[in-house]
Each structure stands twice: as structure tokens, then as C-alpha cells.
Write a protein that holds these residues in place. Structure first.
Motif, PDB file in Angstrom:
ATOM      1  N   ASN A 106       0.816  -1.213   0.000  1.00 18.36           N
ATOM      2  CA  ASN A 106       0.000   0.000   0.000  1.00 18.36           C
ATOM      3  C   ASN A 106       0.853   1.268   0.000  1.00 18.36           C
ATOM      4  O   ASN A 106       0.489   2.275  -0.613  1.00 18.36           O
ATOM      5  CB  ASN A 106      -0.936  -0.002   1.208  1.00 18.36           C
ATOM      6  N   GLY A 107       1.986   1.208   0.694  1.00 18.31           N
ATOM      7  CA  GLY A 107       2.872   2.363   0.708  1.00 18.31           C
ATOM      8  C   GLY A 107       3.450   2.672  -0.662  1.00 18.31           C
ATOM      9  O   GLY A 107       3.521   3.837  -1.076  1.00 18.31           O
ATOM     10  N   VAL A 108       3.844   1.625  -1.391  1.00 24.44           N
ATOM     11  CA  VAL A 108       4.386   1.822  -2.738  1.00 24.44           C
ATOM     12  C   VAL A 108       3.293   2.303  -3.686  1.00 24.44           C
ATOM     13  O   VAL A 108       3.530   3.164  -4.540  1.00 24.44           O
ATOM     14  CB  VAL A 108       5.031   0.523  -3.262  1.00 24.44           C
ATOM     15  N   LEU A 109       2.078   1.772  -3.536  1.00 27.48           N
ATOM     16  CA  LEU A 109       0.969   2.233  -4.362  1.00 27.48           C
ATOM     17  C   LEU A 109       0.670   3.707  -4.105  1.00 27.48           C
ATOM     18  O   LEU A 109       0.354   4.464  -5.038  1.00 27.48           O
ATOM     19  CB  LEU A 109      -0.278   1.390  -4.088  1.00 27.48           C
ATOM     20  N   THR A 110       0.803   4.133  -2.857  1.00 26.64           N
ATOM     21  CA  THR A 110       0.594   5.543  -2.534  1.00 26.64           C
ATOM     22  C   THR A 110       1.643   6.414  -3.215  1.00 26.64           C
ATOM     23  O   THR A 110       1.333   7.498  -3.739  1.00 26.64           O
ATOM     24  CB  THR A 110       0.649   5.757  -1.010  1.00 26.64           C
ATOM     25  N   VAL A 111       2.892   5.949  -3.225  1.00 31.65           N
ATOM     26  CA  VAL A 111       3.945   6.675  -3.949  1.00 31.65           C
ATOM     27  C   VAL A 111       3.587   6.761  -5.433  1.00 31.65           C
ATOM     28  O   VAL A 111       3.736   7.818  -6.068  1.00 31.65           O
ATOM     29  CB  VAL A 111       5.310   5.984  -3.761  1.00 31.65           C
TER      30      VAL A 111
END
Length: 224
Positions: free
Chosen positions: A2-7
Motif C-alpha cells: 500500500n505504501g508503494v501504491l501511494t507513492v
């Protein structure tokens, strides 16, 4: 994840703002499918890639191969890469055709490549990043995430190429380009093209009724 998708979401929006495009137009219509009050994530995939060092045996006084992965551009929208913090080998190509090394990066840094769908979306203002991987002297691990719109979306150009506030700089471009490569706006079709080319034997084994053409398009085999 989810963190990478947010980036990826933030990079996508920043690219839109930089080209004078309303970011919500891209995010609402392409990257989220509303189902009641819930939102379905966009299509993404991730893989763990291991690059072993070259074999010590030689053929005709040459090592088995120079490249872990040859020159190519990704078929998706953006690729975010968590790479080895000790061993590199990733190279990207400048607009002048020069291959430059991407140095090893710590775990809190992501490398980002632009993909073919972003090239379609921007009308060529953003160009898919040519890159390759050299065989490292020591084993190397890389974790790329391929960030895409929803799988059933068909990408279209949203940028006005005559926009006066954008500076176009494509003169003297000498980057690697695949000679036969159809850019397909369909997220599913362009992703399938990449799979079929990268994993040819798997494609042949599981899709005997299909064939991939030289330009990347996939069609049903004719009965013989």
C-alpha cells in the motif's frame, strides 16, 4: 504494498500537474473502480528478481552472457523498483543514447521508470524509459512493482501537444526503440504483450490457441 501504491499515486498526480492535466480525471476514471462506497485498487503486479553472477565457464573465450536483461521498455504506466543496496547493474539510457549506471540505493529509495501507457497518455511527452540490466559480479536482488490503471481501461492521450506552457525537447533523440512494437492503449492487451514476450515458453505452454505477432499483438491461431 500500500505504501508503494501511494507513492505511485503521488507520482501519477505530479505528472498530471506538470502537464496541466487535472489529476482527478486520471485517478477517478482510470485508477479506481467504484463499487458502492468502496474502491477497487488499480491493477498492479510485483515480482522478486534474482540476477546471478556470470558463469565462470566460457564459450569461444567469452562469458555466457553480458546481460541479465537486455534493452527494453516496460509496458505498464510506472515501474517502481526496490533494488539491491550493495550490487547494481541497472542502466538507463539518456536521450542522447548513452547508457548510464543507476547506483545501488538504500531500502528507503525507489527507482522509477516511465512505461508505455504513460507515453500513450501523454502523447509522447513522457517517453517509456529504455533500460537494461548488466550481469553483476555478485548476486543481485531486485523487486519491481508494475503500476497500472485498472485492467479493463483503454488509455488515450490526454495532453494537447500544442500546449504553449509545455516545453517539448525531442530534437536529436537517439534512444533505444524496439523496431516492431505496437503501443496498445488497452491495459490488459499491453500487459499481455509483455508477458508473452518475456515468458515465451510459458505463453506457448498455456496459450496454444494464441500467437504473438512480431509487433507484439496477440491473435488466435488459424486452424491448419
Amino acid at each position: 504494498v500500500n505504501g508503494v501504491l501511494t507513492v505511485g499515486d503521488q507520482l501519477r498526480d505530479a505528472l498530471c500537474v506538470g502537464m496541466g492535466i487535472d489529476p482527478t480525471h486520471l485517478s477517478d476514471k482510470m485508477f479506481r473502480k467504484k463499487s458502492g462506497d468502496e474502491q477497487e485498487p488499480n491493477f498492479w503486479s510485483m515480482k522478486l528478481v534474482s540476477y546471478p553472477p556470470p558463469a565462470k565457464t566460457t564459450i569461444n573465450n567469452e562469458s555466457d552472457t553480458e546481460y541479465g536483461v537486455g534493452a527494453h521498455a516496460d509496458s505498464n504506466f510506472l515501474t517502481m523498483i526496490l533494488q539491491d543496496d550493495k550490487n547494481s547493474g541497472l542502466q538507463v539510457q539518456t536521450i542522447n543514447g548513452q547508457w548510464i549506471d543507476v547506483p545501488p540505493t538504500p531500502a528507503n529509495v525507489l527507482i522509477c521508470n516511465i512505461g508505455e501507457l504513460a507515453q500513450i497518455f501523454s502523447g509522447g511527452y513522457l517517453m517509456a524509459t529504455p533500460h537494461r540490466v548488466l550481469r553483476p559480479q555478485n548476486s543481485r536482488i531486485s523487486i519491481p512493482m508494475f503500476y497500472n490503471p485498472k485492467l479493463d481501461h483503454v488509455m488515450e492521450c490526454m495532453l494537447n501537444p500544442e500546449a504553449e506552457d509545455l516545453t517539448w525537447n525531442r530534437k536529436g533523440q537517439n534512444q533505444w526503440l524496439r523496431k516492431e512494437n505496437t503501443l496498445m492503449g488497452s491495459v490488459g492487451e499491453n500487459s499481455f504483450k509483455s508477458l508473452a514476450r518475456s515468458h515465451a515458453e510459458v505463453f506457448k505452454r498455456h496459450h496454444k490457441d494464441l500467437q504473438i505477432l512480431s509487433d507484439g499483438r496477440i491473435q488466435l491461431r488459424k486452424n491448419t
